[in-house]
Design a protein around this motif. Structure first.
Motif, PDB file in Angstrom:
ATOM      1  N   UNK A  70      -7.848  -1.278   3.860  1.00 20.14           N
ATOM      2  CA  UNK A  70      -6.750  -1.764   3.022  1.00 20.14           C
ATOM      3  C   UNK A  70      -5.559  -2.093   3.910  1.00 20.14           C
ATOM      4  N   UNK A  71      -4.923  -3.214   3.630  1.00 20.27           N
ATOM      5  CA  UNK A  71      -3.714  -3.556   4.368  1.00 20.27           C
ATOM      6  C   UNK A  71      -2.571  -2.667   3.900  1.00 20.27           C
ATOM      7  N   UNK A  72      -1.671  -2.419   4.763  1.00 17.06           N
ATOM      8  CA  UNK A  72      -0.479  -1.657   4.455  1.00 17.06           C
ATOM      9  C   UNK A  72       0.667  -2.240   5.254  1.00 17.06           C
ATOM     10  N   UNK A  73       1.780  -1.635   5.239  1.00 15.47           N
ATOM     11  CA  UNK A  73       2.049  -0.360   4.580  1.00 15.47           C
ATOM     12  C   UNK A  73       2.285  -0.554   3.081  1.00 15.47           C
ATOM     13  N   UNK A  74       1.996   0.512   2.355  1.00 14.29           N
ATOM     14  CA  UNK A  74       2.233   0.518   0.916  1.00 14.29           C
ATOM     15  C   UNK A  74       2.633   1.917   0.482  1.00 14.29           C
ATOM     16  N   UNK A  75       3.576   1.976  -0.430  1.00 12.57           N
ATOM     17  CA  UNK A  75       4.014   3.246  -1.007  1.00 12.57           C
ATOM     18  C   UNK A  75       3.721   3.186  -2.508  1.00 12.57           C
ATOM     19  N   UNK A  76       2.845   4.083  -2.943  1.00 15.07           N
ATOM     20  CA  UNK A  76       2.426   4.137  -4.339  1.00 15.07           C
ATOM     21  C   UNK A  76       2.937   5.423  -4.970  1.00 15.07           C
ATOM     22  N   UNK A  77       3.342   5.327  -6.213  1.00 15.61           N
ATOM     23  CA  UNK A  77       3.771   6.520  -6.957  1.00 15.61           C
ATOM     24  C   UNK A  77       3.035   6.527  -8.286  1.00 15.61           C
ATOM     25  N   UNK A 125      -1.116   3.844   3.890  1.00 10.93           N
ATOM     26  CA  UNK A 125      -0.879   3.995   2.453  1.00 10.93           C
ATOM     27  C   UNK A 125      -0.233   5.362   2.236  1.00 10.93           C
ATOM     28  N   UNK A 126       0.861   5.380   1.514  1.00 11.45           N
ATOM     29  CA  UNK A 126       1.522   6.636   1.157  1.00 11.45           C
ATOM     30  C   UNK A 126       1.469   6.757  -0.355  1.00 11.45           C
ATOM     31  N   UNK A 127       1.074   7.925  -0.841  1.00  8.50           N
ATOM     32  CA  UNK A 127       1.006   8.140  -2.285  1.00  8.50           C
ATOM     33  C   UNK A 127       1.779   9.393  -2.645  1.00  8.50           C
ATOM     34  N   UNK A 128       2.418   9.336  -3.798  1.00 14.87           N
ATOM     35  CA  UNK A 128       3.101  10.520  -4.304  1.00 14.87           C
ATOM     36  C   UNK A 128       2.868  10.647  -5.804  1.00 14.87           C
ATOM     37  N   UNK A 129       2.604  11.884  -6.213  1.00 16.23           N
ATOM     38  CA  UNK A 129       2.504  12.221  -7.624  1.00 16.23           C
ATOM     39  C   UNK A 129       3.917  12.521  -8.096  1.00 16.23           C
ATOM     40  N   UNK A 130       4.288  12.004  -9.249  1.00 18.93           N
ATOM     41  CA  UNK A 130       5.619  12.245  -9.794  1.00 18.93           C
ATOM     42  C   UNK A 130       5.483  12.793 -11.210  1.00 18.93           C
ATOM     43  N   UNK A 140     -10.000   1.582  -8.823  1.00 17.64           N
ATOM     44  CA  UNK A 140      -8.659   1.628  -8.249  1.00 17.64           C
ATOM     45  C   UNK A 140      -8.636   0.959  -6.877  1.00 17.64           C
ATOM     46  N   UNK A 141      -9.660   1.208  -6.085  1.00 16.16           N
ATOM     47  CA  UNK A 141      -9.771   0.584  -4.769  1.00 16.16           C
ATOM     48  C   UNK A 141      -9.844  -0.935  -4.900  1.00 16.16           C
ATOM     49  N   UNK A 142     -10.601  -1.404  -5.858  1.00  8.50           N
ATOM     50  CA  UNK A 142     -10.707  -2.844  -6.102  1.00  8.50           C
ATOM     51  C   UNK A 142      -9.347  -3.440  -6.461  1.00  8.50           C
ATOM     52  N   UNK A 143      -8.596  -2.741  -7.317  1.00  8.40           N
ATOM     53  CA  UNK A 143      -7.253  -3.211  -7.679  1.00  8.40           C
ATOM     54  C   UNK A 143      -6.353  -3.272  -6.454  1.00  8.40           C
ATOM     55  N   UNK A 144      -6.422  -2.238  -5.614  1.00  8.71           N
ATOM     56  CA  UNK A 144      -5.579  -2.213  -4.419  1.00  8.71           C
ATOM     57  C   UNK A 144      -5.984  -3.299  -3.422  1.00  8.71           C
ATOM     58  N   UNK A 158      -7.097  -6.177  -4.250  1.00  9.56           N
ATOM     59  CA  UNK A 158      -6.539  -7.413  -4.807  1.00  9.56           C
ATOM     60  C   UNK A 158      -5.034  -7.512  -4.581  1.00  9.56           C
ATOM     61  N   UNK A 159      -4.336  -6.381  -4.645  1.00  7.69           N
ATOM     62  CA  UNK A 159      -2.886  -6.374  -4.486  1.00  7.69           C
ATOM     63  C   UNK A 159      -2.485  -6.398  -3.013  1.00  7.69           C
ATOM     64  N   UNK A 160      -3.125  -5.557  -2.192  1.00  6.86           N
ATOM     65  CA  UNK A 160      -2.733  -5.397  -0.793  1.00  6.86           C
ATOM     66  C   UNK A 160      -3.506  -6.290   0.170  1.00  6.86           C
ATOM     67  N   UNK A 161      -4.734  -6.597  -0.189  1.00  7.87           N
ATOM     68  CA  UNK A 161      -5.604  -7.335   0.719  1.00  7.87           C
ATOM     69  C   UNK A 161      -6.348  -6.377   1.645  1.00  7.87           C
ATOM     70  N   UNK A 162      -7.274  -6.949   2.408  1.00  3.28           N
ATOM     71  CA  UNK A 162      -8.064  -6.158   3.352  1.00  3.28           C
ATOM     72  C   UNK A 162      -7.865  -6.713   4.748  1.00  3.28           C
ATOM     73  N   UNK A 163      -7.917  -5.811   5.712  1.00  2.00           N
ATOM     74  CA  UNK A 163      -7.855  -6.236   7.117  1.00  2.00           C
ATOM     75  C   UNK A 163      -9.118  -7.037   7.414  1.00  2.00           C
TER      76      UNK A 163
END
Length: 184
Positions: free
Chosen positions: A89-96, A123-128, A165-169, A171-176
């Protein structure tokens, strides 16, 4: 300064006491936002990390424990093909992911994104915990949980599995792009 901060520290100290492999370090400058909400991170290898706003009790306690195990590569890891897709997955990305501690569907989404963040340090993820973010939920128009947000855009809302979820990401972020070996 939050009234729940002492409860968070007690919670984390109790967890850290269960293993010599778990280390608790206090850093008052850790939170990414200027809001006063109990916050902590779990760090894995390769500078991978996952954040938690609030105290992950209820259904999210399992997400927290699994994050610790996954950070040490001992949790529920997917098949190698899925791991390769996550790492590409391409990054950087911050998901909440906004959750409710009583939500039965939220842990699946949180666990999937935590795993993605631990396997891909871009990829950075945080639960809120949504109870701390009512103004944010209103501003973003979030009416249900779990809801995944990236850069103030809703990426997903509702129940979903890791592959979806990986498929959605992707589509949004792209792949290396992966160079191919060509023998001439």
């Amino acid at each position: 300064n939050h009234p729940n901060y002492p409860d968070l520290i007690d919670f984390l100290k109790s967890v850290a006491q269960t293993s010599t492999l778990i280390h608790l370090t206090e850093d008052v400058h850790l939170s990414h936002d200027s809001i006063d909400i109990p916050y902590f991170e779990v760090h894995g290898s390769d500078h991978a990390r996952v954040g938690f706003y609030g105290i992950p009790t209820g259904h999210e306690f399992t997400s927290f424990v699994l994050t610790i195990l996954n950070a040490d590569k001992k949790g529920k890891l997917p098949e190698p093909k899925i791991i390769d897709r996550i790492k590409n997955l391409k990054g950087p990305a911050r998901l909440r992911t906004y959750v409710s501690l009583t939500c039965e569907n939220c842990p699946d989404v949180v666990q999937a994104l935590n795993l993605i963040a631990l396997l891909n340090p871009n990829i950075f993820h945080e639960m809120a915990d949504g109870q701390y973010f009512q103004a944010e939920l209103d501003r973003l128009g979030i009416l249900g949980v779990p809801t995944v947000v990236m850069h103030d855009q809703i990426v997903h809302s509702g129940r979903v599995n890791l592959t979806q979820l990986l498929e959605k990401l992707e589509n949004v972020l792209g792949r290396k792009s992966i160079p191919t070996n060509q023998n001439i």
